[in-house]
Design an enzyme around this catalytic site. Structure first.
Site, short mmCIF file in Angstrom:
data_model
loop_
_atom_site.label_atom_id
_atom_site.label_comp_id
_atom_site.label_asym_id
_atom_site.label_seq_id
_atom_site.Cartn_x
_atom_site.Cartn_y
_atom_site.Cartn_z
N HIS A 255 0.87 -1.17 0.00
CA HIS A 255 0.00 0.00 0.00
C HIS A 255 0.91 1.23 0.00
O HIS A 255 1.54 1.53 1.01
CB HIS A 255 -0.91 -0.02 1.22
CG HIS A 255 -1.82 -1.20 1.26
ND1 HIS A 255 -2.24 -1.80 2.43
CD2 HIS A 255 -2.39 -1.91 0.25
CE1 HIS A 255 -3.03 -2.82 2.15
NE2 HIS A 255 -3.13 -2.91 0.83
N GLU B 41 1.47 4.01 2.72
CA GLU B 41 1.99 3.60 4.03
C GLU B 41 3.51 3.74 4.02
O GLU B 41 4.26 2.78 4.08
CB GLU B 41 1.52 2.18 4.34
CG GLU B 41 -0.01 2.12 4.46
CD GLU B 41 -0.59 0.72 4.45
OE1 GLU B 41 0.17 -0.26 4.58
OE2 GLU B 41 -1.83 0.60 4.31
N HIS C 289 3.46 -2.68 7.01
CA HIS C 289 2.32 -1.82 6.68
C HIS C 289 2.16 -0.70 7.68
O HIS C 289 2.87 -0.62 8.68
CB HIS C 289 1.03 -2.66 6.67
CG HIS C 289 0.89 -3.56 5.49
ND1 HIS C 289 0.15 -3.24 4.38
CD2 HIS C 289 1.41 -4.78 5.25
CE1 HIS C 289 0.21 -4.22 3.49
NE2 HIS C 289 0.98 -5.17 4.00
N GLU D 64 2.22 -3.78 11.57
CA GLU D 64 1.49 -2.52 11.39
C GLU D 64 2.05 -1.44 12.30
O GLU D 64 2.34 -1.67 13.47
CB GLU D 64 0.00 -2.72 11.71
CG GLU D 64 -0.72 -3.72 10.81
CD GLU D 64 -1.15 -3.14 9.48
OE1 GLU D 64 -0.89 -1.93 9.24
OE2 GLU D 64 -1.73 -3.90 8.66
#
Length: 375
Positions: free
Chosen positions: A166, A169, A259, A335
């Site tokens: 992504h 990010e 991420h 994350e």
């Protein structure tokens, strides 16, 4: 006064910029997609004049809950990014700001430019233990670049790390930069211990097209790469197609996919509890890795995160689940927040590029705790 986003990863639509106290903006959607959240633009105006910028339409953005408690980042020199007073109200992010200089950059998070990405690749290849391999081309014709660190052998573990599926990010590539700087430091004891036992395959940016285009979540065709791992194709997702083929060629014993999360103000991991082959061995590996990371850095926690998948109900289009199942290996999504780490708040910088860099180094150190157990 002028607002521009005509540069690498720029994204903003100007609705009105005549009154510095009533600047009206919107974010462009990813190409051929409804995703939008990433913004990056430059304000040219009068120093020490009050400005009020409204970024509108955010109730329809990819993650509206991500705007609650969020503070935008700004920079004068594109090196140091600091938080600016921001408030989410009635679907708009309102930024109150008095610039010190005539040009100010604003972004959703500290950008990681394509030029810096290239610099990272070629800095890395200057080390004897590292080489670059071009796996293929993106839809816009950019290289899909892999860094191989270490000398493969049958007795060495194979550890894969991917980042920026992504593209918005950006903390993911800051994380990889930190990890690489530690791994390629020939005086670092963690690096020495790992490279004697493992070879690393690292993709610092899985989605260079989306990165340059200023996308949040998709590639040049509007495809979310992290939903392509079951059936990737050259037409839709060459980035995943080529990386997955290389994984099958090299083998794989551990996988980390890096991420950022828009809503949760914490660092956390998401495992593969729901894959069909999940067993006590994988659970023990997950727990060992988390325990090591908890001991190494207070930036990591394991209380807040995503709900765990029920047994057999993992989404096998997602990278960590697909790879974990295909290779029966330890596979984690890592994350980081766009906001701040609520456990260690920093009102001036929030969660930042520098903290992401350090978290990458800490994560590399944690791998030492599991490398001997991966097979």
């Amino acid at each position: 006064m002028n607002i521009s986003s005509n540069f690498d990863s720029g994204n903003i639509k100007v609705i009105s910029q005549n009154d510095p106290l009533d600047i009206q903006l919107e974010i462009n959607k990813d190409h051929e997609s409804d995703f939008f959240q990433w913004f990056h633009f430059r304000l040219e105006s009068t120093p020490f004049l009050s400005h009020k910028l409204h970024i509108n339409g955010l109730a329809e953005s990819a993650y509206p809950e991500g705007w609650e408690g969020y503070q935008a980042v700004a920079s004068y020199d594109r090196q140091t990014w600091f938080r600016v007073p921001s408030k989410y109200e009635e679907g708009s992010l309102v930024i109150d700001f008095e610039p010190e200089f005539s040009h100010t950059f604003f972004a959703y998070f500290a950008p990681y430019s394509y030029e810096r990405h290239l610099d990272l690749l070629y800095w890395a290849q200057s080390h004897d233990v590292c080489e670059i391999e071009t796996l293929g081309k993106t839809l816009d014709g950019r290289d899909i670049s892999l860094l191989k660190v270490g000398e493969p052998s049958e007795d060495k573990k194979v550890i894969w790390i991917t980042a920026r599926q992504h593209p918005g990010e950006t903390m993911a590539e800051w994380f990889v930069e930190g990890l690489l700087h530690k791994l390629l430091d020939d005086e670092d004891p963690h690096a020495a211990a790992l490279l004697s036992k493992a070879v690393f395959y690292i993709v610092p940016n899985m989605n260079p097209d989306g990165s340059v285009r200023g996308h949040l979540r998709t590639n040049a065709k509007g495809v979310n790469l992290n939903r392509e791992w079951a059936t990737p194709s050259l037409e839709q997702s060459p980035e995943v197609f080529h990386v997955l083929n290389k994984m099958h060629e090299s083998g794989l014993d551990m996988y980390l996919d890096i991420h950022g999360d828009e809503a949760l103000p914490y660092n956390f991991v998401a495992g593969s509890e729901g894959i069909p082959s999940y067993d006590d061995r994988l659970q023990n590996l997950e727990e060992s890795f988390k325990s090591a990371l908890l001991a190494i850095t207070p930036e990591f926690q394991d209380e807040f995160g995503y709900d765990k998948d029920a047994p057999g109900e993992a989404n096998l289009t997602v990278a960590s689940c697909a790879v974990g199942e295909a290779f029966k290996a330890l596979a984690y999504t890592i994350e980081m927040p766009f906001k701040d780490n609520a456990d260690l708040p920093d009102p001036y910088y929030g969660w930042s590029d520098r903290r992401s860099y350090q978290f990458g180094q800490d994560t590399l150190a944690a791998i030492v705790n599991v490398v001997d157990k991966l097979r």
